[in-house]
Design an enzyme around this catalytic site. Structure first.
Site, mmCIF file in Angstrom:
data_model
loop_
_atom_site.group_PDB
_atom_site.id
_atom_site.type_symbol
_atom_site.label_atom_id
_atom_site.label_comp_id
_atom_site.label_asym_id
_atom_site.label_seq_id
_atom_site.Cartn_x
_atom_site.Cartn_y
_atom_site.Cartn_z
ATOM 1 N N ASP A 36 0.815 -1.215 0.000
ATOM 2 C CA ASP A 36 0.000 0.000 0.000
ATOM 3 C C ASP A 36 0.848 1.263 0.000
ATOM 4 O O ASP A 36 2.074 1.220 0.189
ATOM 5 C CB ASP A 36 -0.922 0.009 1.223
ATOM 6 C CG ASP A 36 -2.128 -0.895 1.052
ATOM 7 O OD1 ASP A 36 -2.387 -1.323 -0.079
ATOM 8 O OD2 ASP A 36 -2.817 -1.167 2.061
ATOM 9 N N LYS A 59 -3.771 3.381 -2.262
ATOM 10 C CA LYS A 59 -4.982 4.180 -2.393
ATOM 11 C C LYS A 59 -4.779 5.506 -1.664
ATOM 12 O O LYS A 59 -4.555 5.537 -0.455
ATOM 13 C CB LYS A 59 -6.179 3.453 -1.781
ATOM 14 C CG LYS A 59 -6.501 2.123 -2.436
ATOM 15 C CD LYS A 59 -7.557 1.373 -1.670
ATOM 16 C CE LYS A 59 -7.786 -0.002 -2.268
ATOM 17 N NZ LYS A 59 -8.713 -0.820 -1.462
ATOM 18 N N MET A 173 -8.385 9.402 8.372
ATOM 19 C CA MET A 173 -8.886 9.820 7.053
ATOM 20 C C MET A 173 -9.925 10.930 7.167
ATOM 21 O O MET A 173 -10.946 10.930 6.488
ATOM 22 C CB MET A 173 -9.488 8.605 6.308
ATOM 23 C CG MET A 173 -8.508 7.471 6.120
ATOM 24 S SD MET A 173 -9.304 5.916 5.576
ATOM 25 C CE MET A 173 -10.128 5.384 7.095
#
Length: 260
Positions: A36, A59, A173
């Protein structure tokens, strides 16, 4: 053909030395590394042999190198070909890491797998910044929340409950929604002067910390130009960091490059 297997591995919060011994052993023996965006480059260099295949599937907010369904198929294909696959994820695979989805896909395909935990970002941040998640006499509960769900009409964040249900909130996030988070918590009765912090690139040499109050949260982020990856921490525990800075010279020296 030797049976393939997928190891779903937590790479930890950023500092490569915070990976577990078991996770590092799996990296050393990997035929394929599927990794990732927030995995430290130093960990990728640990793969042996050097010809191990490295596949990026990171991502970023609004930008996906690969859809989750494609990642699942990739893991199944490589393990089905007899390879030892390491699916390397930042933090812990089962804390906002979609490790459970990958495990289910592998189980359905009949692929052997294991899950190796990692230090999640909230725990790494707590140790690195001196902001504990719980603290005797101050905070006896903590919740980790995905701020990216703020506009999810099917599964919205229940800020009305979170405003009073726990002592410490750690929001992953959440930078793109920081104004909404502030407004919702204030709307549902969270104190405007509740201590708050934003931690960017926790546990790494790029780490920065800004502290203030819930009411100041959005202004603090804009003034310091804080960007992802960052954690938002809301709770009285932020005061512990301030006390450490005031009382401990070693702590002040260690955090001299940070913004407070």
């Amino acid at each position: 053909m030797m049976a393939g297997r997928v190891s779903i591995v937590g790479a930890g919060p950023g500092d490569p030395e915070l990976i577990t011994v078991k996770a590092l052993r799996r990296i050393h023996s990997a035929d394929v590394l599927v990794y990732d965006r927030l995995v430290n480059e130093e960990l990728l260099q640990q793969a042996a042999p050097q010809e191990a295949v490295r596949i990026y599937c990171g991502k970023a907010p609004g930008q996906h190198a690969m859809l989750q369904e494609e990642i699942n198929k990739l893991l199944i294909q490589w393990a089905g070909a007899g390879k030892q696959v390491v699916r390397l994820k930042g933090g812990d695979p089962l804390v906002f890491g979609r490790g459970g989805e990958e495990a289910l896909a592998l189980a359905e395909a009949g692929i052997a797998y294991e899950i190796i935990p990692g230090i999640t970002s909230a725990s790494g941040m707590a140790a690195s910044t001196g902001i504990p998640l719980t603290h005797r006499g101050m905070a006896g509960s903590c919740a980790m929340v995905a701020g990216s769900r703020c506009n999810d009409s099917e599964s919205p964040v229940r800020w009305d409950l979170l405003a009073h249900a726990v002592d410490t909130l750690v929001i992953y996030m959440g930078m793109r929604q920081i104004g909404t988070i502030r407004a919702q918590l204030l709307l549902h009765g969270k104190r405007a002067d509740m201590p708050a912090a934003i931690v960017e690139w926790s546990t790494t040499n790029r780490e920065r910390v800004v502290t203030g109050t819930l009411d100041q949260l959005e202004k603090l982020a804009l003034a310091a130009k804080i960007k992802n990856p960052a954690l938002i921490v809301i709770g009285e525990v932020v005061q512990v960091r301030e006390e450490l800075l005031a009382r401990c010279e070693d702590f002040r020296i260690q955090h001299a490059v940070q913004i407070s």
